[in-house]
Write a protein that holds these residues in place. Structure first.
Motif, PDB file in Angstrom:
ATOM      1  N   ALA A   1       7.252 -20.728  34.453  1.00  0.00           N
ATOM      2  CA  ALA A   1       5.935 -21.011  35.038  1.00  0.00           C
ATOM      3  C   ALA A   1       4.943 -21.429  33.958  1.00  0.00           C
ATOM      4  CB  ALA A   1       5.421 -19.779  35.780  1.00  0.00           C
ATOM      5  N   HIS A   2       4.997 -20.772  32.805  1.00  0.00           N
ATOM      6  CA  HIS A   2       4.121 -21.144  31.695  1.00  0.00           C
ATOM      7  C   HIS A   2       4.448 -22.553  31.204  1.00  0.00           C
ATOM      8  CE1 HIS A   2       2.557 -21.240  27.565  1.00  0.00           C
ATOM      9  NE2 HIS A   2       1.681 -20.352  27.964  1.00  0.00           N
TER      10      HIS A   2
ATOM     11  N   LYS B   1       2.860 -28.688  30.850  1.00  0.00           N
ATOM     12  CA  LYS B   1       3.437 -30.037  30.808  1.00  0.00           C
ATOM     13  C   LYS B   1       2.396 -31.113  30.523  1.00  0.00           C
ATOM     14  CE  LYS B   1       6.366 -31.213  34.030  1.00  0.00           C
ATOM     15  NZ  LYS B   1       7.112 -31.328  35.320  1.00  0.00           N
ATOM     16  N   ASN B   2       1.206 -31.002  31.100  1.00  0.00           N
ATOM     17  CA  ASN B   2       0.123 -31.967  30.854  1.00  0.00           C
ATOM     18  C   ASN B   2       0.586 -33.416  31.039  1.00  0.00           C
ATOM     19  OD1 ASN B   2      -1.865 -30.042  30.267  1.00  0.00           O
ATOM     20  ND2 ASN B   2      -1.183 -29.900  28.135  1.00  0.00           N
ATOM     21  N   GLY B   3       1.327 -33.652  32.106  1.00  0.00           N
ATOM     22  CA  GLY B   3       1.746 -35.009  32.423  1.00  0.00           C
ATOM     23  C   GLY B   3       3.035 -35.455  31.763  1.00  0.00           C
TER      24      GLY B   3
ATOM     25  N   GLU C   1      11.599 -31.689  33.075  1.00  0.00           N
ATOM     26  CA  GLU C   1      11.951 -30.865  34.235  1.00  0.00           C
ATOM     27  C   GLU C   1      12.285 -29.454  33.762  1.00  0.00           C
ATOM     28  OE1 GLU C   1      15.337 -30.589  37.783  1.00  0.00           O
ATOM     29  OE2 GLU C   1      15.477 -32.116  36.216  1.00  0.00           O
ATOM     30  N   PHE C   2      11.754 -28.447  34.447  1.00  0.00           N
ATOM     31  CA  PHE C   2      12.070 -27.059  34.132  1.00  0.00           C
ATOM     32  C   PHE C   2      12.719 -26.384  35.333  1.00  0.00           C
ATOM     33  CE2 PHE C   2       8.565 -27.826  31.071  1.00  0.00           C
ATOM     34  CZ  PHE C   2       9.241 -27.475  29.911  1.00  0.00           C
ATOM     35  N   ARG C   3      13.739 -25.570  35.032  1.00  0.00           N
ATOM     36  CA  ARG C   3      14.467 -24.868  36.091  1.00  0.00           C
ATOM     37  C   ARG C   3      14.666 -23.406  35.702  1.00  0.00           C
ATOM     38  NH1 ARG C   3      19.766 -28.826  36.937  1.00  0.00           N
ATOM     39  NH2 ARG C   3      18.636 -30.825  37.074  1.00  0.00           N
TER      40      ARG C   3
END
Length: 248
Positions: free
Chosen positions: A80-81, A86-88, A92-94
């Motif tokens: 979540a952090h 990401k700031n654009g 991808e995070f999983r």
């Protein structure tokens, strides 16, 4: 959640307080040095799998340099952090356990950084190595960061107690060596104001030779060992082992 991790220590260890401490400790200069090292092995715009990615510091830095990155970690808080940071950036995070990664053969590099390689039980580690190989294209790179190599931790080892502080977070650490199971047991007590959390981390210890055998048995070749991101040779007493290997 993976069926593998119901009793694994790392399934519950990485909550907000430990994660926030490590986010503060691992600064941008450390991250930049690691990414510089990784880029000696990958082409521009490479497809990179970062596992476990923690709060995303390497994933985000690589994405900022134009690489296509997927970050995987078991900690929902850390992911979540990372998403918020990401700031654009196209990354991808999983949320997933480190063995539950896409075995698609599409990645140019798989990264296992931050000493996570020693988290799994010895009987489980070959499954992760095989998963990393299956995620990579032929010739793709596997980069392993490992500070629990026997040649690093055992020379002169004694029970270690220390205190660290960053801002309003204090951490007291006590580390023992389990000679029967060849593992380090590190008990951390995190304190922030009236908040207090005690948790134990387990790092299984392998010789550098055993690490090379694991990688070669898992489908890798051209295994090289370095003492840090500056490319110095790995020697007895080096505080960190960085290993690179190519998928056959």
């Amino acid at each position: 959640m993976s069926q593998h991790v119901q009793s694994a220590w790392y399934a519950d260890f990485f909550t907000e307080l430990p994660n926030e401490f490590w986010r503060r400790v691992a600064g941008p200069e450390m991250t930049a040095a690691d990414v510089d090292f990784i880029e000696t092995r990958i082409r521009p715009g490479a497809r990179v799998l970062d596992v476990p990615c923690g709060s995303g510091r390497h994933s985000l830095a690589l994405a900022a340099r134009g690489h296509r990155v997927t970050g995987v970690d078991i900690s929902e808080e850390a992911i979540a952090h990372a998403v918020q940071a990401k700031n654009g950036l196209e990354v991808e995070f999983r949320v997933a356990e480190m063995r539950d990664i896409p075995r698609t053969g599409e990645f140019d590099a798989v990264l296992c950084l931050g000493n996570s390689f020693g988290y799994l039980e010895p009987a489980e580690l070959p499954e992760f190595v095989a998963a990393a190989a299956a995620a990579l294209r032929p010739g793709g790179w596997f980069v392993v960061d490992f500070s629990a190599a026997a040649e690093s931790v055992l020379p002169g080892f004694t029970k270690a107690d220390r205190m660290m502080r960053t801002g309003d977070i204090t951490v007291e650490t006590s580390t023992d060596y389990d000679v029967v199971a060849s593992r380090m047991l590190s008990t951390y007590t995190f304190t922030r104001g009236e908040e207090r959390l005690t948790a134990t981390a387990v790092h299984h210890v392998y010789t550098s030779g055993h690490l090379g055998e694991l990688l070669r048995a898992g489908g890798f070749a051209d295994v090289e060992l370095f003492g840090g991101p500056d490319g110095a040779p790995y020697t007895l007493g080096s505080g960190r082992l960085l290993s690179t290997a190519r998928r056959r």
